[in-house]
Enzyme design. Structure first.
Site, short mmCIF file in Angstrom:
data_model
loop_
_atom_site.label_atom_id
_atom_site.label_comp_id
_atom_site.label_asym_id
_atom_site.label_seq_id
_atom_site.Cartn_x
_atom_site.Cartn_y
_atom_site.Cartn_z
N ASP A 8 0.86 -1.20 0.00
CA ASP A 8 0.00 0.00 0.00
C ASP A 8 0.89 1.24 0.00
O ASP A 8 2.08 1.16 0.33
CB ASP A 8 -0.92 0.03 1.23
CG ASP A 8 -1.92 1.19 1.17
OD1 ASP A 8 -2.37 1.53 0.05
OD2 ASP A 8 -2.24 1.78 2.22
N SER A 9 0.28 2.36 -0.34
CA SER A 9 1.01 3.62 -0.26
C SER A 9 1.37 3.95 1.19
O SER A 9 2.34 4.66 1.44
CB SER A 9 0.14 4.74 -0.82
OG SER A 9 -1.05 4.84 -0.05
N CYS A 71 -4.27 -1.56 -2.28
CA CYS A 71 -4.42 -0.12 -2.48
C CYS A 71 -5.29 0.06 -3.72
O CYS A 71 -4.94 -0.43 -4.80
CB CYS A 71 -3.04 0.48 -2.68
SG CYS A 71 -3.06 2.22 -3.15
N GLU A 156 -3.64 8.92 8.01
CA GLU A 156 -2.17 8.91 8.09
C GLU A 156 -1.67 9.77 9.26
O GLU A 156 -0.58 9.56 9.77
CB GLU A 156 -1.56 9.42 6.78
CG GLU A 156 -1.71 8.46 5.59
CD GLU A 156 -0.71 7.30 5.58
OE1 GLU A 156 0.47 7.52 5.89
OE2 GLU A 156 -1.13 6.17 5.28
N CYS A 190 -11.14 2.56 -0.69
CA CYS A 190 -9.76 2.95 -0.36
C CYS A 190 -9.42 2.19 0.90
O CYS A 190 -10.22 2.16 1.85
CB CYS A 190 -9.66 4.45 -0.10
SG CYS A 190 -8.05 4.95 0.57
N HIS A 192 -7.53 2.75 3.26
CA HIS A 192 -7.41 3.54 4.48
C HIS A 192 -8.77 3.72 5.17
O HIS A 192 -8.83 3.96 6.37
CB HIS A 192 -6.88 4.95 4.17
CG HIS A 192 -5.40 5.02 3.96
ND1 HIS A 192 -4.76 4.42 2.90
CD2 HIS A 192 -4.42 5.64 4.68
CE1 HIS A 192 -3.46 4.69 2.97
NE2 HIS A 192 -3.23 5.42 4.03
N1 DGL Z 1 -4.88 3.22 0.54
C1 DGL Z 1 -4.86 3.61 -0.81
C2 DGL Z 1 -6.12 3.30 -1.57
O1 DGL Z 1 -6.70 2.29 -1.33
C3 DGL Z 1 -4.26 4.90 -1.20
C4 DGL Z 1 -4.38 6.06 -0.35
C5 DGL Z 1 -3.48 7.15 -0.83
O2 DGL Z 1 -2.27 6.95 -0.77
O3 DGL Z 1 -3.98 8.18 -1.28
O4 DGL Z 1 -6.55 4.00 -2.43
#
Ligand code: DGL
Length: 271
Positions: A8-9, A71, A156, A190, A192
């Site tokens: 993931d990012s 991600c 984050e 997402c 997150h």
């Molecule tokens: N967690 C990621 C997603 O599912 C990316 C979040 C990000 O880095 O903007 O999109």
């Protein structure tokens, strides 16, 4: 043989990893969060593709035969190019999978009205990936997407339980539901966003299903491994999990320990 790579990012992919490990505890896992370059959601297609490809190559160097892009942004913007253009050149025997397809498959069984909403990063929503994938599997569905650029920074920065989150979650739910009053299912598109699930449930009108991806992706991976014994045989089974990040290892470890509910000692790596 090597671990299953989970990418993931940033921290969001841990919400997927946690569920994957719950369903498939026997395998070894290598997690990488590209925290130094997060968020991806506001970056260009080209950059997300380049960053994701670098990560995939790193996983391959570490012996992973299977990599999960946990991600949505990377799945939306980089997965297809990597699968179609890069893998045949780098190593056609290895696999890279994303999170959008399994989510879309599951949504067909959840929505009754056929009116589906998607929350995602600006990149995921602009890519139209959910609309495209849902149109393939459920052509009768109506899909409305809404970008939530503040949600990833809230997570984050450990603000997902704070009052600031209330404002943005409420505002974005209202904006999505204003697009289509018949929405009965909302995808948290997402990885997150499950960390904001309490807030989302608090402000979402009753009767609307909120779909988070962890369990869906985990069950889909279990199914995939069953259908692909040649890949399964290359996944080592020691039950371990190694955490890596491109940013500060201590900060990552502290955050990750909360997310996965165990003591995490991450290692910093360079891509
Ligand atoms: N967690 C990621 C997603 O599912 C990316 C979040 C990000 O880095 O903007 O999109």
């Amino acid at each position: 043989m090597g671990p299953i790579g989970v990418f993931d990012s940033g921290f969001g992919g841990l919400s997927i990893l946690r569920e994957i490990r719950r369903v498939l505890p026997q395998y070894d896992y290598l997690f990488l969060g590209d925290n130094a370059r997060a968020p991806y959601g506001t970056r260009s297609f080209q950059l997300v593709y380049e960053f994701t490809l670098e990560a995939v190559k790193h996983f391959f160097d570490q012996g992973c035969s299977l990599v999960i892009l946990a991600c949505n942004t990377a799945s939306a913007k980089a997965l297809r190019s990597i699968q179609q253009r890069d893998l045949p050149v780098i190593d056609p025997t290895r696999r890279v999978l994303g999170v959008i397809r399994p989510t879309v498959e599951a949504v067909g069984e959840i929505s009754q009205s056929g009116h589906v909403g998607v929350f995602g990063t600006p990149g995921t929503i602009a890519s139209g990936s959910y609309n495209i994938e849902i149109a393939k599997l459920h052509p009768q569905f109506k899909v409305s997407g809404h970008a939530c650029p503040m949600w990833v920074p809230l997570v984050e920065n450990c603000e997902s339980e704070g009052e600031g989150a209330d404002y943005f979650v409420k505002k974005d739910i209202n904006a999505l539901l204003a697009m289509d009053g018949d929405i009965d299912t909302v995808i948290l598109g997402c990885t997150h966003y499950p960390l904001l699930l309490n807030k989302v449930k608090q402000f979402m009108p009753q009767g609307i299903n909120v779909v988070s991806q962890g369990d869906i992706v985990a069950r889909s991976l279990a199914d995939y491994l069953q259908r692909h014994p040649e890949i399964e045989a290359r996944c080592s089974k020691g039950g371990t999990c190694h955490y890596t990040t491109t940013d500060d290892a201590e900060k990552f470890s502290a955050m990750a320990s909360v997310f996965v509910n165990e003591d995490v000692k991450a290692q910093k790596i360079k891509l």
